[in-house]
Design an enzyme around this catalytic site. Sequence first.
Site, mmCIF file in Angstrom:
data_model
loop_
_atom_site.group_PDB
_atom_site.id
_atom_site.type_symbol
_atom_site.label_atom_id
_atom_site.label_comp_id
_atom_site.label_asym_id
_atom_site.label_seq_id
_atom_site.Cartn_x
_atom_site.Cartn_y
_atom_site.Cartn_z
ATOM 1 N N ASP A 67 0.869 -1.175 0.000
ATOM 2 C CA ASP A 67 0.000 0.000 0.000
ATOM 3 C C ASP A 67 0.903 1.221 0.000
ATOM 4 O OD1 ASP A 67 -1.818 2.105 0.594
ATOM 5 O OD2 ASP A 67 -3.206 0.612 1.433
ATOM 6 N N GLY A 126 -4.960 0.929 9.140
ATOM 7 C CA GLY A 126 -4.868 1.070 10.590
ATOM 8 C C GLY A 126 -6.085 0.597 11.355
ATOM 9 N N ILE A 160 0.451 3.309 6.341
ATOM 10 C CA ILE A 160 -0.617 3.250 7.342
ATOM 11 C C ILE A 160 -1.567 4.423 7.136
ATOM 12 C CG2 ILE A 160 -1.209 3.322 9.784
ATOM 13 C CD1 ILE A 160 1.517 2.134 10.417
ATOM 14 N N HIS A 161 -2.834 4.103 6.956
ATOM 15 C CA HIS A 161 -3.917 5.086 6.832
ATOM 16 C C HIS A 161 -5.156 4.392 7.389
ATOM 17 C CE1 HIS A 161 -5.448 2.866 3.305
ATOM 18 N NE2 HIS A 161 -4.158 2.600 3.147
ATOM 19 N N GLY A 162 -6.311 5.001 7.287
ATOM 20 C CA GLY A 162 -7.511 4.451 7.915
ATOM 21 C C GLY A 162 -7.814 3.016 7.559
#
Length: 159
Positions: free
Chosen positions: A12, A21, A16-18
Amino acid sequence: MSQSSILLTRIDNRLIHGQVGVTWVNHLGANLVVVANDKVSEDEVQQNLMDMVLPDTIQSRYFSLQKTADIIHKASPRQKIFLVVKDVHDALTLKEGGVPIDHLNIGNMHYEEGKSQISSTVSVNEKDIESFKRLGELKVKLDLRRVPNEKGQNILDLI
């Protein structure tokens, strides 16, 4: 470390993103997100921004590719690891460096000049395709899917 300590490895380019995460961490039951990326391993500001997305119960580590390959085998059995890389080349470097990756989730590879879009969230160029084919030769299951409840596709069927 048993191979089961790495629950999943995901490509990705947002790291780390919504979606990573919250959605993926909860789906996997992970308690540790390891980001393997040479640039991010040295960028505390970016690390702090990514940490803000994670629930307080989830730990994070930011390692260079080499450090990841060197220490992933020392992980405690209590660590349920979600390994996140920025691109297919980082995933291949880790696999060839001895990291036990048998299943690779391809979640997001942004479109840029010289790339062809093969799904709504994944674009590849010839170098990417070569790396995916090499991972396939190394018996890594290549599963293109954005979110856990989506039906996955073998990326080799699309390239």
